[in-house]
Design an enzyme around this catalytic site. Structure first.
Site, mmCIF file in Angstrom:
data_model
loop_
_atom_site.group_PDB
_atom_site.id
_atom_site.type_symbol
_atom_site.label_atom_id
_atom_site.label_comp_id
_atom_site.label_asym_id
_atom_site.label_seq_id
_atom_site.Cartn_x
_atom_site.Cartn_y
_atom_site.Cartn_z
ATOM 1 N N LYS A 114 22.537 30.810 82.540
ATOM 2 C CA LYS A 114 23.620 31.661 83.427
ATOM 3 C C LYS A 114 24.694 31.439 83.394
ATOM 4 O O LYS A 114 25.110 30.278 82.667
ATOM 5 C CB LYS A 114 23.454 31.811 85.319
ATOM 6 C CG LYS A 114 22.099 32.225 85.849
ATOM 7 C CD LYS A 114 21.957 32.275 87.004
ATOM 8 C CE LYS A 114 20.703 32.795 87.101
ATOM 9 N NZ LYS A 114 20.050 32.017 88.674
ATOM 10 N N ARG B 80 8.626 29.472 85.132
ATOM 11 C CA ARG B 80 9.167 28.849 86.345
ATOM 12 C C ARG B 80 9.163 27.576 86.794
ATOM 13 O O ARG B 80 10.348 26.809 87.691
ATOM 14 C CB ARG B 80 8.699 29.855 87.039
ATOM 15 C CG ARG B 80 8.642 31.227 87.347
ATOM 16 C CD ARG B 80 9.838 32.164 88.034
ATOM 17 N NE ARG B 80 9.881 31.434 89.001
ATOM 18 C CZ ARG B 80 11.527 31.871 90.388
ATOM 19 N NH1 ARG B 80 11.797 32.937 89.523
ATOM 20 N NH2 ARG B 80 11.037 31.486 91.144
ATOM 21 N N THR C 142 14.737 26.992 93.242
ATOM 22 C CA THR C 142 15.808 27.523 93.144
ATOM 23 C C THR C 142 17.370 27.143 93.693
ATOM 24 O O THR C 142 18.372 27.541 93.350
ATOM 25 C CB THR C 142 15.860 28.665 94.636
ATOM 26 O OG1 THR C 142 15.334 29.527 93.937
ATOM 27 C CG2 THR C 142 17.441 29.922 94.420
ATOM 28 N N TYR D 196 19.535 42.997 90.428
ATOM 29 C CA TYR D 196 19.513 42.421 91.244
ATOM 30 C C TYR D 196 19.323 42.932 92.476
ATOM 31 O O TYR D 196 18.934 42.768 93.715
ATOM 32 C CB TYR D 196 19.834 41.120 91.267
ATOM 33 C CG TYR D 196 19.910 39.749 91.034
ATOM 34 C CD1 TYR D 196 18.707 38.729 90.928
ATOM 35 C CD2 TYR D 196 21.012 39.014 89.936
ATOM 36 C CE1 TYR D 196 18.784 37.561 90.291
ATOM 37 C CE2 TYR D 196 20.623 37.938 89.756
ATOM 38 C CZ TYR D 196 20.072 37.118 89.378
ATOM 39 O OH TYR D 196 19.830 35.983 89.215
ATOM 40 N N PHE E 141 23.657 36.631 100.904
ATOM 41 C CA PHE E 141 24.563 35.988 99.560
ATOM 42 C C PHE E 141 23.893 37.653 97.793
ATOM 43 O O PHE E 141 24.585 37.155 96.905
ATOM 44 C CB PHE E 141 23.621 34.968 98.864
ATOM 45 C CG PHE E 141 21.807 34.986 98.695
ATOM 46 C CD1 PHE E 141 21.508 35.733 97.547
ATOM 47 C CD2 PHE E 141 21.361 34.953 99.502
ATOM 48 C CE1 PHE E 141 19.957 35.897 96.915
ATOM 49 C CE2 PHE E 141 19.521 34.867 98.952
ATOM 50 C CZ PHE E 141 19.172 35.893 97.435
ATOM 51 N N ARG F 129 16.636 23.329 86.359
ATOM 52 C CA ARG F 129 17.973 23.621 87.361
ATOM 53 C C ARG F 129 18.513 21.991 87.566
ATOM 54 O O ARG F 129 19.512 21.145 88.077
ATOM 55 C CB ARG F 129 17.548 23.681 87.922
ATOM 56 C CG ARG F 129 17.340 25.826 87.972
ATOM 57 C CD ARG F 129 16.818 26.236 88.547
ATOM 58 N NE ARG F 129 17.364 27.438 88.527
ATOM 59 C CZ ARG F 129 16.581 28.997 89.132
ATOM 60 N NH1 ARG F 129 15.175 28.326 90.103
ATOM 61 N NH2 ARG F 129 17.186 29.896 89.214
ATOM 62 N N ASN G 142 23.179 27.908 89.787
ATOM 63 C CA ASN G 142 21.742 27.308 88.996
ATOM 64 C C ASN G 142 20.571 27.091 87.759
ATOM 65 O O ASN G 142 19.566 26.955 87.083
ATOM 66 C CB ASN G 142 20.350 27.651 90.284
ATOM 67 C CG ASN G 142 19.949 28.492 90.070
ATOM 68 O OD1 ASN G 142 20.408 29.386 88.949
ATOM 69 N ND2 ASN G 142 19.130 29.402 91.012
ATOM 70 N N HIS H 74 18.036 31.432 85.022
ATOM 71 C CA HIS H 74 17.145 32.417 85.886
ATOM 72 C C HIS H 74 15.553 33.038 84.806
ATOM 73 O O HIS H 74 15.764 32.734 83.854
ATOM 74 C CB HIS H 74 17.557 34.119 85.904
ATOM 75 C CG HIS H 74 16.534 35.625 86.506
ATOM 76 N ND1 HIS H 74 15.980 35.817 87.006
ATOM 77 C CD2 HIS H 74 15.725 36.270 85.414
ATOM 78 C CE1 HIS H 74 15.098 37.017 87.380
ATOM 79 N NE2 HIS H 74 14.774 36.762 86.131
ATOM 80 N N GLU I 168 12.161 43.861 84.008
ATOM 81 C CA GLU I 168 13.157 42.823 83.634
ATOM 82 C C GLU I 168 13.899 42.818 81.900
ATOM 83 O O GLU I 168 14.769 42.512 81.396
ATOM 84 C CB GLU I 168 13.783 41.548 84.133
ATOM 85 C CG GLU I 168 13.257 41.477 85.601
ATOM 86 C CD GLU I 168 12.930 40.026 86.322
ATOM 87 O OE1 GLU I 168 13.589 39.681 87.758
ATOM 88 O OE2 GLU I 168 13.416 38.881 85.619
#
Ligand code: IDP
Ligand code: MG
Length: 144
Positions: free
Chosen positions: A11, A87, A93, A51, A59, A104, A114, A117, A128
């Site tokens: 990100k 993950r 998160t 998203y 948010f 993270r 964070n 993704h 995706e």
């Protein structure tokens, strides 16, 4: 276990921290293979599309502002059970709750910024990955 592909996004916060290499190193050190990768600048419209599942969340506006605030690095990762393994490597998160050893914990700041993704299911990965990569860009897979 079976071979899976998952979508990773480094990100804008992690790109700004000069952590592209650091994140990819953690991915590769965990035994996941990068089979496609590129840097892109998402528009607000693209971020809203990516998203869309979160469009009703409070948010959503700030998330899509954040994701379109700078360049991101999108990658397709491959490996046995790659979706859950990535993950686990990312951590939860909220970066402030992420255990040591996770991406993270090392590169994230809070619940929004964070660092990364990762697809959360085979169904998510299946939508995706083609959101960012054409069949042409993926055709070299499995030859590494
Ligand atoms: P995930 O990335 O761990 O799968 P999701 O619940 O799918 O988390 O949320 C997508 C992204 O939205 C998060 O990675 C984070 O950047 C942002 N986000 C999630 N919850 C919040 C929140 O409560 N406030 C602000 N941003 C959030
Ligand atoms: Mg998610």
């Amino acid at each position: 276990m079976s071979t899976q592909q998952t979508l990773s996004i480094i990100k804008p916060d992690a790109v700004a921290k000069n952590a592209i290499g650091g994140v990819l190193h953690m991915i590769e050190s965990a035994g996941l293979r990068v089979v496609a990768t590129k840097m892109v600048a998402m528009s607000k419209f693209q971020a809203e599309g990516f998203y869309a599942v979160h469009s009703e969340r409070p948010f959503f506006g700030e998330l899509t502002d954040f994701m379109s605030s700078g360049c991101v690095v999108v990658s397709v990762l491959e490996g046995d059970n790659a979706i859950q393994r990535y993950r686990d490597l990312m951590g939860p998160t909220n970066s402030n709750e992420a255990p040591e050893g996770t991406i993270r914990a090392k590169y994230g700041t809070d619940i929004q910024a964070n660092a990364v993704h990762g697809s959360d299911s085979p169904e998510s990965a299946a939508t995706e990955i083609p959101f960012f990569f054409s069949a042409h860009e993926l055709r070299g897979l499995n030859h590494g």
